[in-house]
Design an enzyme around this catalytic site. Structure first.
Site, PDB file in Angstrom:
ATOM      1  N   ASP A   1       4.583   9.583 -10.676  1.00  0.00           N
ATOM      2  CA  ASP A   1       6.011   9.731 -10.983  1.00  0.00           C
ATOM      3  C   ASP A   1       6.339  11.021 -11.744  1.00  0.00           C
ATOM      4  OD1 ASP A   1       6.988   7.446  -9.700  1.00  0.00           O
ATOM      5  OD2 ASP A   1       6.686   6.164 -11.450  1.00  0.00           O
TER       6      ASP A   1
ATOM      7  N   ASP B   1       0.878  -1.165   0.000  1.00  0.00           N
ATOM      8  CA  ASP B   1       0.000   0.000   0.000  1.00  0.00           C
ATOM      9  C   ASP B   1       0.913   1.213   0.000  1.00  0.00           C
ATOM     10  OD1 ASP B   1      -2.832   0.777  -0.041  1.00  0.00           O
ATOM     11  OD2 ASP B   1      -2.274   1.965   1.709  1.00  0.00           O
TER      12      ASP B   1
END
Length: 204
Positions: free
Chosen positions: A161, A75
């Protein structure tokens, strides 16, 4: 040879975890599987109050389906300090699970640009929960510190990202080579910690 299954539906995570795993563990000791490989669907509500709870919820669900495997559940999330650490544990569900990440990333940039703060500090968090085939449970956590870029940059990686800027490299995570990212990312750090657990050392 021990069998390990990664308990995630996120194909990007699975690809990263498999590649990093090969760097941290003895490949001759383990066979790696995805949920798709073993025909298990991760149909569970992630209603925990923190990464650790959600990771263990997923790990226990999958372990209940395949007790002869070691189960590793991830997670993770992006925390932006000036936005009260949002999106945090809701990172995957931020603005809706099916919303394109270009939309999510632009929204976060706009919110941060509008915030009454010059602080752009952020971190990626990765929590890994593992359940061994003897029912032993362990959790590790790693944080990757960075900042939020003022624009989307880079085409590598996935998710957030392209807005996670690393000052020491003058690049976003999406601009890093796959090889470098898999050495320094939050998942890399978490898997390295996992590999040091006594339970894995005993197997290897």
């Amino acid at each position: 040879m021990k069998k390990i299954v990664f308990a995630t539906n996120n194909e990007g995570k699975i690809r990263e975890l498999k590649k990093i795993f090969d760097e941290c563990f003895d490949k001759n000791s383990f066979e790696i599987y995805s949920l798709k490989d073993i025909g298990v669907k991760l149909d569970v509500e992630e209603d925990g109050l923190c990464y650790e709870h959600n990771a263990m919820i997923k790990a226990r669900y999958v372990y209940g389906k395949v007790k002869d495997y070691i189960v590793i559940a991830d997670d993770s999330g992006l925390e932006i300090e000036a936005l009260d650490n949002e999106p945090g544990i809701f990172s995957a569900r931020y603005m809706g699970e099916d919303t394109d990440y270009d939309v999510k990333n632009n929204n976060l940039i706009e919110r941060l640009n509008s915030a009454d703060s010059e602080n752009r500090a952020a971190r990626f968090v990765c929590v890994l929960a593992v359940i061994f085939d003897n029912f032993t449970e362990r959790i590790v956590r790693a944080d990757w510190e960075g900042e939020i870029s003022d624009k989307i940059l880079g085409e590598n990686g996935f998710g957030y990202d392209p807005i996670f800027y690393l000052r020491e490299y003058d690049m976003t995570s999406a601009q890093l080579s796959e090889e470098l990212k898999n050495k320094i990312s939050h998942r890399a750090m978490a898997l390295k910690k996992l590999s040091l657990l006594k339970e894995f050392k005993d197997i290897e």
